[in-house]
Design an enzyme around this catalytic site. Sequence first.
Site, PDB file in Angstrom:
ATOM      1  N   TYR A   1       0.847  -1.203   0.000  1.00 57.10           N
ATOM      2  CA  TYR A   1       0.000   0.000   0.000  1.00 57.10           C
ATOM      3  C   TYR A   1       0.882   1.252   0.000  1.00 57.10           C
ATOM      4  O   TYR A   1       0.624   2.219  -0.732  1.00 57.10           O
ATOM      5  CB  TYR A   1      -0.912  -0.010   1.230  1.00 57.10           C
ATOM      6  CG  TYR A   1      -1.647   1.299   1.442  1.00 57.10           C
ATOM      7  CD1 TYR A   1      -2.715   1.676   0.617  1.00 57.10           C
ATOM      8  CD2 TYR A   1      -1.265   2.178   2.451  1.00 57.10           C
ATOM      9  CE1 TYR A   1      -3.371   2.883   0.800  1.00 57.10           C
ATOM     10  CE2 TYR A   1      -1.914   3.383   2.648  1.00 57.10           C
ATOM     11  CZ  TYR A   1      -2.968   3.726   1.814  1.00 57.10           C
ATOM     12  OH  TYR A   1      -3.611   4.932   1.998  1.00 57.10           O
TER      13      TYR A   1
ATOM     14  N   PRO B   1       0.973  13.592   5.529  1.00 60.41           N
ATOM     15  CA  PRO B   1      -0.149  12.747   5.928  1.00 60.41           C
ATOM     16  C   PRO B   1      -0.147  11.475   5.087  1.00 60.41           C
ATOM     17  O   PRO B   1      -0.051  11.546   3.861  1.00 60.41           O
ATOM     18  CB  PRO B   1      -1.368  13.614   5.603  1.00 60.41           C
ATOM     19  CG  PRO B   1      -0.900  14.562   4.542  1.00 60.41           C
ATOM     20  CD  PRO B   1       0.566  14.781   4.785  1.00 60.41           C
TER      21      PRO B   1
ATOM     22  N   SER C   1      -3.304  12.036   8.924  1.00 64.19           N
ATOM     23  CA  SER C   1      -4.245  11.867   7.808  1.00 64.19           C
ATOM     24  C   SER C   1      -5.658  11.597   8.310  1.00 64.19           C
ATOM     25  O   SER C   1      -5.848  10.939   9.336  1.00 64.19           O
ATOM     26  CB  SER C   1      -3.782  10.680   6.957  1.00 64.19           C
ATOM     27  OG  SER C   1      -4.807  10.264   6.074  1.00 64.19           O
TER      28      SER C   1
ATOM     29  N   TYR D   1      -9.673  15.229   4.273  1.00 67.44           N
ATOM     30  CA  TYR D   1     -10.356  14.850   3.033  1.00 67.44           C
ATOM     31  C   TYR D   1     -11.805  15.290   3.184  1.00 67.44           C
ATOM     32  O   TYR D   1     -12.397  15.102   4.255  1.00 67.44           O
ATOM     33  CB  TYR D   1     -10.347  13.330   2.844  1.00 67.44           C
ATOM     34  CG  TYR D   1      -9.053  12.774   2.303  1.00 67.44           C
ATOM     35  CD1 TYR D   1      -8.464  13.301   1.167  1.00 67.44           C
ATOM     36  CD2 TYR D   1      -8.442  11.692   2.916  1.00 67.44           C
ATOM     37  CE1 TYR D   1      -7.280  12.773   0.660  1.00 67.44           C
ATOM     38  CE2 TYR D   1      -7.259  11.154   2.412  1.00 67.44           C
ATOM     39  CZ  TYR D   1      -6.691  11.712   1.281  1.00 67.44           C
ATOM     40  OH  TYR D   1      -5.534  11.192   0.784  1.00 67.44           O
TER      41      TYR D   1
ATOM     42  N   SER E   1       2.203  18.635  -5.331  1.00 68.57           N
ATOM     43  CA  SER E   1       2.129  17.203  -5.036  1.00 68.57           C
ATOM     44  C   SER E   1       1.308  16.468  -6.083  1.00 68.57           C
ATOM     45  O   SER E   1       0.298  16.987  -6.570  1.00 68.57           O
ATOM     46  CB  SER E   1       1.467  17.018  -3.656  1.00 68.57           C
ATOM     47  OG  SER E   1       1.233  15.651  -3.389  1.00 68.57           O
TER      48      SER E   1
ATOM     49  N   HIS F   1       0.454  13.364  -5.083  1.00 63.07           N
ATOM     50  CA  HIS F   1       0.005  12.337  -4.146  1.00 63.07           C
ATOM     51  C   HIS F   1       0.930  11.108  -4.201  1.00 63.07           C
ATOM     52  O   HIS F   1       0.486   9.961  -4.195  1.00 63.07           O
ATOM     53  CB  HIS F   1      -1.447  11.940  -4.463  1.00 63.07           C
ATOM     54  CG  HIS F   1      -2.258  11.566  -3.263  1.00 63.07           C
ATOM     55  ND1 HIS F   1      -3.179  12.413  -2.679  1.00 63.07           N
ATOM     56  CD2 HIS F   1      -2.291  10.436  -2.521  1.00 63.07           C
ATOM     57  CE1 HIS F   1      -3.730  11.809  -1.635  1.00 63.07           C
ATOM     58  NE2 HIS F   1      -3.199  10.614  -1.511  1.00 63.07           N
TER      59      HIS F   1
ATOM     60  N   ASP G   1       5.969  17.743  -2.061  1.00 65.52           N
ATOM     61  CA  ASP G   1       6.245  16.367  -1.640  1.00 65.52           C
ATOM     62  C   ASP G   1       6.328  15.490  -2.877  1.00 65.52           C
ATOM     63  O   ASP G   1       5.994  15.905  -3.986  1.00 65.52           O
ATOM     64  CB  ASP G   1       5.206  15.839  -0.633  1.00 65.52           C
ATOM     65  CG  ASP G   1       3.831  15.583  -1.244  1.00 65.52           C
ATOM     66  OD1 ASP G   1       3.716  15.414  -2.482  1.00 65.52           O
ATOM     67  OD2 ASP G   1       2.855  15.534  -0.483  1.00 65.52           O
TER      68      ASP G   1
ATOM     69  N   GLY H   1       8.776  11.826  -3.796  1.00 62.91           N
ATOM     70  CA  GLY H   1      10.103  11.356  -4.205  1.00 62.91           C
ATOM     71  C   GLY H   1      11.236  11.755  -3.280  1.00 62.91           C
ATOM     72  O   GLY H   1      12.392  11.447  -3.564  1.00 62.91           O
TER      73      GLY H   1
ATOM     74  N   GLY I   1       6.839  11.141   3.005  1.00 59.98           N
ATOM     75  CA  GLY I   1       5.800  10.155   3.295  1.00 59.98           C
ATOM     76  C   GLY I   1       6.437   8.790   3.445  1.00 59.98           C
ATOM     77  O   GLY I   1       6.733   8.324   4.539  1.00 59.98           O
ATOM     78  N   ARG I   2       6.745   8.177   2.291  1.00 56.55           N
ATOM     79  CA  ARG I   2       7.314   6.813   2.347  1.00 56.55           C
ATOM     80  C   ARG I   2       8.593   6.771   3.180  1.00 56.55           C
ATOM     81  O   ARG I   2       8.835   5.802   3.897  1.00 56.55           O
ATOM     82  CB  ARG I   2       7.573   6.304   0.937  1.00 56.55           C
ATOM     83  CG  ARG I   2       6.279   6.139   0.138  1.00 56.55           C
ATOM     84  CD  ARG I   2       6.528   5.607  -1.237  1.00 56.55           C
ATOM     85  NE  ARG I   2       5.296   5.463  -1.992  1.00 56.55           N
ATOM     86  CZ  ARG I   2       4.814   6.377  -2.837  1.00 56.55           C
ATOM     87  NH1 ARG I   2       5.460   7.510  -3.043  1.00 56.55           N
ATOM     88  NH2 ARG I   2       3.681   6.171  -3.482  1.00 56.55           N
TER      89      ARG I   2
HETATM   90  C1  GLV Z   1      -4.626   8.148   0.495  1.00 55.86           C
HETATM   91  O1  GLV Z   1      -5.141   7.988   1.533  1.00 55.86           O
HETATM   92  C2  GLV Z   1      -3.930   7.236  -0.355  1.00 55.86           C
HETATM   93  O2  GLV Z   1      -4.149   6.032  -0.240  1.00 55.86           O
HETATM   94  O3  GLV Z   1      -3.121   7.706  -1.162  1.00 55.86           O
END
Ligand code: GLV
Length: 390
Positions: free
Chosen positions: A26, A79, A108, A131, A275, A277, A308, A310, A331-332
């Site tokens: 995910y 988030p 988030s 969201y 971004s 996403h 954001d 990369g 993020g990651r």
């Molecule tokens: C958001 O919640 C996603 O899955 O990118």
Amino acid sequence: MPRPITSVADLQALARRRVPRMFYDYADSGSWTESTYRANEEDFQKIKLRQRVAVDMRNRSLASTMIGIPVSMPVALAPTGLTGMQHADGEILAARAAAKAGVPFTLSTMSICSIEDVAENTDAPFWFQLYVMRDQEFSNGLIDRAKAAGCTALVLTLDLQILGQRHKDIKNGLTTPPAPTIANMINLATKPRWVYHMAQTKRRTFRNIVGHAKGADNLRSLGKWTAEQFDPALDWDAVKRIKDRWGGKLIIKGILDPEDAALAAKSGADALIVSNHGGRQLDGAISSIAALPPIVREVGNKIEVHMDGGVRSGQDVIKARALGARAVYIGRAFLYGLGAMGEFGVSEALRCIRNELDITMAFCGLRDIEKVDANILAENPFAVGPKKKR
Ligand code: GLV
């Protein structure tokens, strides 16, 4: 003795081993062909730095501000959905690591730990990402709950009115907690550390939502919820309504186009985040770092521009800064740390990034992050000329 962690890549390798496959996948995936997901990282490599020598490199400072809030370096935790499935109580652990490092943590809407869980179990204020749902009462409730929890910024995401298709999530049957299928059970049997921690927490579903929204008493699937509940009618009027209800610092996330950036600046937000996403929505869109310069040119004198996508190292942070971003979000990079080693792993991700940022800045001949600009670049394929008069 365990081998020391020296980069985010080390944490990623550990997380891949320790986190159940559906949750690792995910985090580590983009939509459709993943071309935008890959471009986010690859495009950073196309930017080259100027090495400078024989400059006094003592007394360096990475301290900066984001929307007027002091930060120890211009990096915030992005988030990310399902963070508490990378590691039990993941949002609480990541918020604690961020606070210790002096950088903002953003919770988030699609988190496992709720706004209240994080507020009750951490000391530092955090940011909340919103969201917008069809159920306006529920969306308003989230804003009010973030206010009550003392959140110091609202990060409003505009690029997920519909969920991008990520093949792996569908194939893995992503649910929280994992459905007790034979494949999942076999996979979980190889993740004893994850199972051990998860067995000790009660936080195993979307706690911002379950029990707060009508028809969401036992919400298991992100895909199902987003398909049914995310508001496809969201527009700039809704942004205004949200801004008015929130009344505090507002950051608009998910801008990739200069025309949208101009609208974001007009909305009166304090910052926007360039971004895509993390390459999880519109596959085929340009990378965030490529999108940054034309947006800075368009609105850089009107609104703070963050980015954001990369960012895996301190070198990426300094490059984003050189291309005009005031700050970046990871993020990651922090999720890998979390999945690998819980709170300590997030601290390790931040430590690696800080170290790379600090040393790179020095190699470029600078001692103060606030002085970093396009002058540190030897090659920048994403440079844009001056703005044309319309
Ligand atoms: C958001 O919640 C996603 O899955 O990118």
